[in-house]
Design an enzyme around this catalytic site. Structure first.
Site, short mmCIF file in Angstrom:
data_model
loop_
_atom_site.label_atom_id
_atom_site.label_comp_id
_atom_site.label_asym_id
_atom_site.label_seq_id
_atom_site.Cartn_x
_atom_site.Cartn_y
_atom_site.Cartn_z
N ASN A 192 -2.96 -7.09 16.83
CA ASN A 192 -3.85 -7.77 15.71
C ASN A 192 -2.97 -6.66 15.30
OD1 ASN A 192 -5.06 -9.73 16.24
ND2 ASN A 192 -6.67 -8.95 16.62
N ARG A 193 -1.61 -5.94 15.24
CA ARG A 193 -1.89 -4.42 14.13
C ARG A 193 -2.14 -3.78 14.37
NH1 ARG A 193 2.29 -7.89 15.57
NH2 ARG A 193 4.14 -8.07 14.07
N MET A 194 -3.38 -3.34 15.01
CA MET A 194 -3.56 -1.96 15.39
C MET A 194 -3.52 -1.16 15.99
SD MET A 194 -6.71 -2.13 13.56
CE MET A 194 -7.80 -1.48 14.29
#
Length: 214
Positions: A192-194
């Protein structure tokens, strides 16, 4: 216009925690690099080298890392090349390593100096003979040339000038650069692009490590 907005990957391979990091950024980098080499990734020692000229105009290209030690990260090039002219005017650079298969990247930035001549000569003679000749043939690097035939003719002439069995001297216009790293950043892709990002900033007596927003 080519629409690429639907193309993306999910990074799910690993995580990077503060507890995972070596207190020494060079050791952290060497560990990741050795993992990439051991996994058989294609040229994991290739890096993107960003420089800027005296006016601040940026330029970036791919070069090969040829040493990583306490004194810095080393690469070689033609001093008269675009990068060489940039570094003569503005001796600062940033390096970027991206290992897609491991969903990792490393940034390293700092001041650049030339490698001592003796060290550059030793490395030059470790290169394949054809690469040694190519260093002569490509001068002045980055300059316009009429066509491929002109370049090939210059290369052929060098074979005659330095026949098999004779030593190819290191050209005076060719040598090494060393980046004394003052800041490192280690990035591990996450779901999730975290992403996980950590920066090492050089401070008196060592390094300050801090997590960055993804």
């Amino acid at each position: 216009m080519t629409d690429l907005t639907s193309l993306r990957l999910s990074y799910d391979r690993a995580q990077l925690r503060r507890a995972d990091l070596n207190a020494d950024p060079l050791a952290q980098f060497q560990g990741w690099l050795q993992e990439a080499i051991g996994a058989g990734l294609t040229e994991p020692y290739a890096l993107s080298l960003a420089t800027a000229d005296a006016s601040g105009r940026p330029s970036v290209r791919t070069v090969l890392l040829r040493g990583a030690g306490e004194d810095g990260l080393t690469f070689y090039s033609n001093f008269d090349s675009h990068k060489g002219r940039d570094l003569a005017a503005n001796p600062q650079a940033e390096l970027l390593f991206f290992w897609a298969e491991h969903e990792r990247q490393v940034r390293a930035s700092g001041r650049v100096t030339r490698v001592p001549d003796a060290e550059a000569t030793t490395y030059f003679h470790k290169r394949p003979r054809e690469s040694q000749l190519a260093a002569h043939a490509s001068d002045p690097q980055s300059a316009p040339i009429g066509d491929r035939a002109e370049l090939e003719a210059k290369f052929a002439a060098l074979h005659g000038r330095f026949p098999e069995g004779t030593e190819v001297p290191r050209p005076e216009f060719w040598g090494g650069y060393r980046v004394a790293v003052q800041e490192w950043e280690f990035w591990q892709g996450r779901h999730n692009r975290m992403h996980d990002r950590f920066r090492y900033a050089q401070v008196e007596g060592g390094w300050r490590i801090e997590r960055l927003m993804p």
